[in-house]
Motif scaffolding. Sequence first.
Motif: not given
Length: 313
Positions: A6-12, A53-57, A96-97
């Motif tokens: 997948s193309v994975i987007m991480a944000a917090d 969903l991880i807390g604020d991310g 965002i990464g």
Amino acid sequence: MEQKLSVIMAADVVGYSRLMEVDEKGTLAALMAHRQELLDVEVASHDGRIVKLIGDGMLVAFHAVEDAVRCAVAIQRGMRERNATAASDRQMEFRIGINIGDLLFEEGDVYGDGVNVAARIESLAKPGGVSVSSSVHDTLGGRLGMRFEDIGEQRLKNIARPVHVYNIVIDETVVPPSSQGVRENPPIKSNRTLLYVTRFVNLSGNPDQEYFAAGITQDVVAGLSRFSGLNVIVRLPRADPHQPALAAFYTLEGSVRRIGDRVRVNASLTDAEGEHIWAEKFDFGPIDMFDVQDELSRSIPAALNVKIEEAER
């Protein structure tokens, strides 16, 4: 164990602990509003799927690099607009990464080297910025006409190999008109079944319980988002969910009443014609509130997935 490339987007959120220390309830309410009105909308309209969903991310999976990058830029543009009207000490910025890699799903959680790299790249992004791995940069090429800042190979925590990272120059990136700003009814590209989730209503008569109702909504949405056949969007209660391009949609509504140590949660599912196809009442005794949210995040998504499959058949 299920494995997907997948193309994975991480944000917090940048400085989330500081914001919570200043105003815990206000920060949580603002984060929920940003997610419901901007992030969830952009993810759905770019054919993404929130996998955790991880807390604020959050972690989001996409099928195409173009969708992930367009989504990230649209979110950061949207946050700039929203922060322009907020007090300086209440402004919220995301990092965002984006990376390409394997997602491993096991027992309701997600793992994989691709996830770890995306999270580490996200930590390198500037506040309000987007950073991508070389795999994303090279796959995208020049198709979107974006300019990148090459910040070279980076040593990432707990990642053995160096990773080449690029920053997107957002000020010089053109976002298509369909992805600009906050839209009440985004165009949904996916063929997945559309499920609207209205925020669970607080019936306790105590404004301090709003955060509890918001937490239940967030956990249930996270549980529902793990089902690949569903496209989940959080909406305000009774908003018009008209999407003419879709064959069917469903709406989940709920309420929360807390009196002392006892909690009652009601949830119901209706189809496009407003017909009720599922309803349930959940009663909890004097137990930890996080246990309540954990139980609802398991039981409601499991029941809805079955009922929606039955209705589709």
